[in-house]
Design a protein around this motif. Structure first.
Motif, PDB file in Angstrom:
ATOM      1  N   PHE A 290     -12.623   7.137   2.866  1.00 23.48           N
ATOM      2  CA  PHE A 290     -12.430   6.163   3.937  1.00 23.48           C
ATOM      3  C   PHE A 290     -12.609   4.730   3.432  1.00 23.48           C
ATOM      4  O   PHE A 290     -11.930   3.809   3.896  1.00 23.48           O
ATOM      5  CB  PHE A 290     -13.383   6.436   5.104  1.00 23.48           C
ATOM      6  N   ASP A 291     -13.500   4.537   2.466  1.00 19.73           N
ATOM      7  CA  ASP A 291     -13.677   3.199   1.891  1.00 19.73           C
ATOM      8  C   ASP A 291     -12.377   2.706   1.262  1.00 19.73           C
ATOM      9  O   ASP A 291     -12.049   1.517   1.348  1.00 19.73           O
ATOM     10  CB  ASP A 291     -14.786   3.204   0.833  1.00 19.73           C
ATOM     11  N   SER A 292     -11.641   3.609   0.641  1.00 14.92           N
ATOM     12  CA  SER A 292     -10.355   3.244   0.043  1.00 14.92           C
ATOM     13  C   SER A 292      -9.348   2.860   1.120  1.00 14.92           C
ATOM     14  O   SER A 292      -8.573   1.909   0.952  1.00 14.92           O
ATOM     15  CB  SER A 292      -9.798   4.403  -0.789  1.00 14.92           C
ATOM     16  N   ILE A 293      -9.355   3.602   2.223  1.00 14.36           N
ATOM     17  CA  ILE A 293      -8.472   3.277   3.337  1.00 14.36           C
ATOM     18  C   ILE A 293      -8.755   1.860   3.831  1.00 14.36           C
ATOM     19  O   ILE A 293      -7.844   1.055   4.041  1.00 14.36           O
ATOM     20  CB  ILE A 293      -8.654   4.284   4.496  1.00 14.36           C
ATOM     21  N   LEU A 294     -10.033   1.554   3.995  1.00 10.04           N
ATOM     22  CA  LEU A 294     -10.426   0.224   4.470  1.00 10.04           C
ATOM     23  C   LEU A 294     -10.054  -0.864   3.469  1.00 10.04           C
ATOM     24  O   LEU A 294      -9.537  -1.920   3.839  1.00 10.04           O
ATOM     25  CB  LEU A 294     -11.930   0.189   4.744  1.00 10.04           C
ATOM     26  N   SER A 295     -10.322  -0.614   2.183  1.00  2.21           N
ATOM     27  CA  SER A 295     -10.061  -1.638   1.168  1.00  2.21           C
ATOM     28  C   SER A 295      -8.576  -1.955   1.054  1.00  2.21           C
ATOM     29  O   SER A 295      -8.203  -3.067   0.672  1.00  2.21           O
ATOM     30  CB  SER A 295     -10.615  -1.189  -0.190  1.00  2.21           C
ATOM     31  N   MET A 296      -7.722  -0.987   1.380  1.00  5.45           N
ATOM     32  CA  MET A 296      -6.283  -1.212   1.329  1.00  5.45           C
ATOM     33  C   MET A 296      -5.736  -1.786   2.630  1.00  5.45           C
ATOM     34  O   MET A 296      -4.551  -2.058   2.747  1.00  5.45           O
ATOM     35  CB  MET A 296      -5.560   0.098   1.006  1.00  5.45           C
ATOM     36  N   GLY A 297      -6.601  -1.931   3.622  1.00  4.55           N
ATOM     37  CA  GLY A 297      -6.143  -2.421   4.913  1.00  4.55           C
ATOM     38  C   GLY A 297      -5.251  -1.426   5.630  1.00  4.55           C
ATOM     39  O   GLY A 297      -4.384  -1.801   6.421  1.00  4.55           O
ATOM     40  N   ALA A 298      -5.451  -0.129   5.339  1.00  8.50           N
ATOM     41  CA  ALA A 298      -4.562   0.909   5.857  1.00  8.50           C
ATOM     42  C   ALA A 298      -5.141   1.707   7.018  1.00  8.50           C
ATOM     43  O   ALA A 298      -4.543   2.691   7.441  1.00  8.50           O
ATOM     44  CB  ALA A 298      -4.198   1.864   4.719  1.00  8.50           C
TER      45      ALA A 298
ATOM     46  N   VAL B 139       0.827  -1.206   0.000  1.00  7.75           N
ATOM     47  CA  VAL B 139       0.000   0.000   0.000  1.00  7.75           C
ATOM     48  C   VAL B 139       0.860   1.254   0.000  1.00  7.75           C
ATOM     49  O   VAL B 139       0.628   2.202  -0.742  1.00  7.75           O
ATOM     50  CB  VAL B 139      -0.935   0.019   1.228  1.00  7.75           C
ATOM     51  N   PHE B 140       1.869   1.279   0.855  1.00  2.00           N
ATOM     52  CA  PHE B 140       2.712   2.465   0.980  1.00  2.00           C
ATOM     53  C   PHE B 140       4.050   2.271   0.281  1.00  2.00           C
ATOM     54  O   PHE B 140       5.096   2.607   0.804  1.00  2.00           O
ATOM     55  CB  PHE B 140       2.893   2.826   2.462  1.00  2.00           C
ATOM     56  N   ALA B 141       3.981   1.710  -0.924  1.00  2.00           N
ATOM     57  CA  ALA B 141       5.176   1.500  -1.731  1.00  2.00           C
ATOM     58  C   ALA B 141       5.730   2.836  -2.203  1.00  2.00           C
ATOM     59  O   ALA B 141       5.013   3.818  -2.309  1.00  2.00           O
ATOM     60  CB  ALA B 141       4.836   0.618  -2.934  1.00  2.00           C
ATOM     61  N   LYS B 142       7.027   2.847  -2.519  1.00  2.21           N
ATOM     62  CA  LYS B 142       7.685   4.098  -2.900  1.00  2.21           C
ATOM     63  C   LYS B 142       7.058   4.742  -4.132  1.00  2.21           C
ATOM     64  O   LYS B 142       7.005   5.948  -4.256  1.00  2.21           O
ATOM     65  CB  LYS B 142       9.176   3.855  -3.150  1.00  2.21           C
ATOM     66  N   ASP B 143       6.581   3.897  -5.079  1.00  3.76           N
ATOM     67  CA  ASP B 143       6.052   4.471  -6.311  1.00  3.76           C
ATOM     68  C   ASP B 143       4.688   5.124  -6.123  1.00  3.76           C
ATOM     69  O   ASP B 143       4.157   5.726  -7.039  1.00  3.76           O
ATOM     70  CB  ASP B 143       5.978   3.410  -7.420  1.00  3.76           C
ATOM     71  N   LYS B 144       4.131   5.011  -4.926  1.00  4.58           N
ATOM     72  CA  LYS B 144       2.844   5.649  -4.639  1.00  4.58           C
ATOM     73  C   LYS B 144       3.032   7.052  -4.055  1.00  4.58           C
ATOM     74  O   LYS B 144       2.073   7.776  -3.868  1.00  4.58           O
ATOM     75  CB  LYS B 144       2.051   4.803  -3.638  1.00  4.58           C
ATOM     76  N   THR B 145       4.270   7.408  -3.716  1.00  3.53           N
ATOM     77  CA  THR B 145       4.502   8.681  -3.065  1.00  3.53           C
ATOM     78  C   THR B 145       4.086   9.838  -3.970  1.00  3.53           C
ATOM     79  O   THR B 145       4.446   9.883  -5.134  1.00  3.53           O
ATOM     80  CB  THR B 145       5.988   8.836  -2.686  1.00  3.53           C
ATOM     81  N   PHE B 146       3.315  10.750  -3.403  1.00  2.09           N
ATOM     82  CA  PHE B 146       2.799  11.898  -4.151  1.00  2.09           C
ATOM     83  C   PHE B 146       3.935  12.862  -4.497  1.00  2.09           C
ATOM     84  O   PHE B 146       3.945  13.482  -5.535  1.00  2.09           O
ATOM     85  CB  PHE B 146       1.736  12.589  -3.295  1.00  2.09           C
ATOM     86  N   ARG B 147       4.903  13.000  -3.626  1.00  5.54           N
ATOM     87  CA  ARG B 147       6.065  13.852  -3.834  1.00  5.54           C
ATOM     88  C   ARG B 147       7.298  13.128  -3.278  1.00  5.54           C
ATOM     89  O   ARG B 147       7.175  12.309  -2.381  1.00  5.54           O
ATOM     90  CB  ARG B 147       5.925  15.175  -3.057  1.00  5.54           C
TER      91      ARG B 147
END
Length: 216
Positions: free
Chosen positions: A170-178, A8-16
């Protein structure tokens, strides 16, 4: 099935790109101290307190940069779900709308989509963090007199990212298990701004009920 947090929090997901502290500097040492306290499992309320003998502006600077990195990352994980179509207005539900204003392009408060607001916000914060007149990195160079006021503005606007993410994604947060990760980041942020009275209580109102549930 929820994704693992490492995905979920992979480097390629970083916004900046992440902002880093230079090794060997006082701020780098403070950052290491803050991170060690976080990882030790100490109560987050105690983690945010100013360590004895440390300069409050250095402590605030370290946390502003760290929160920028963390919140930038959280938004980056769901940026593809926050579009001009899905979020045409930067808001926190039907009651709260956030308009963008700066000293360049938008001199008057402008109604923008959430992704446009986020892009401008992160650019603006990045510019301040990289400005030696605002966030000095050289030894012996003092912080400007209005440093804490600048940080209040940064943290107030970063809080709005939490508002939008929690209320609209929030649904996205839940679906990612985050959920646990985002909640911990929020609690850390909340305890810090409360410890040093850095954000006006009225700004916190959109998440008041959730905050009372998870932070008290």
């Amino acid at each position: 099935m929820a994704l693992c947090l490492k995905q979920v929090f992979a480097k390629d997901k970083t916004f900046r790109p992440r902002k880093r502290f230079e090794p060997g500097t006082q701020r780098f040492e403070l950052y290491k101290k803050a991170q060690a306290s976080l990882k030790s499992g100490l109560d987050l309320r105690s983690v945010v307190r100013l360590p004895q003998g440390e300069n409050i502006d250095d402590w605030i600077a370290v946390h502003v940069v760290d929160f920028f990195n963390r919140i930038n990352l959280i938004y980056g994980t769901m940026a593809e779900r926050c579009s001009e179509t899905s979020c045409p207005v930067m808001a926190g539900g039907s009651r709260y709308e956030y308009r963008w204003q700066d000293e360049r392009q938008y001199r008057r408060p402008a109604k923008l989509s959430a992704p446009r607001y986020m892009a401008l916000l992160m650019d603006w914060i990045e510019g301040l963090i990289n400005d030696e007149d605002v966030f000095p990195t050289r030894v012996g160079v003092p912080f400007p007199k209005n440093f804490q006021q600048v940080c209040t503005k940064i943290l107030t606007r970063l809080f709005r990212v939490f508002v939008h993410v929690y209320i609209h994604h929030f649904d996205s947060i839940l679906s990612m298990g985050a959920e646990a990760h985002v909640n911990t980041c929020y609690k850390h942020f909340y305890y810090f701004i409360q410890e040093f009275s850095l954000v006006d209580q009225r700004e916190l109102e959109p998440l008041r009920e959730m905050t009372e549930r998870i932070c008290h």
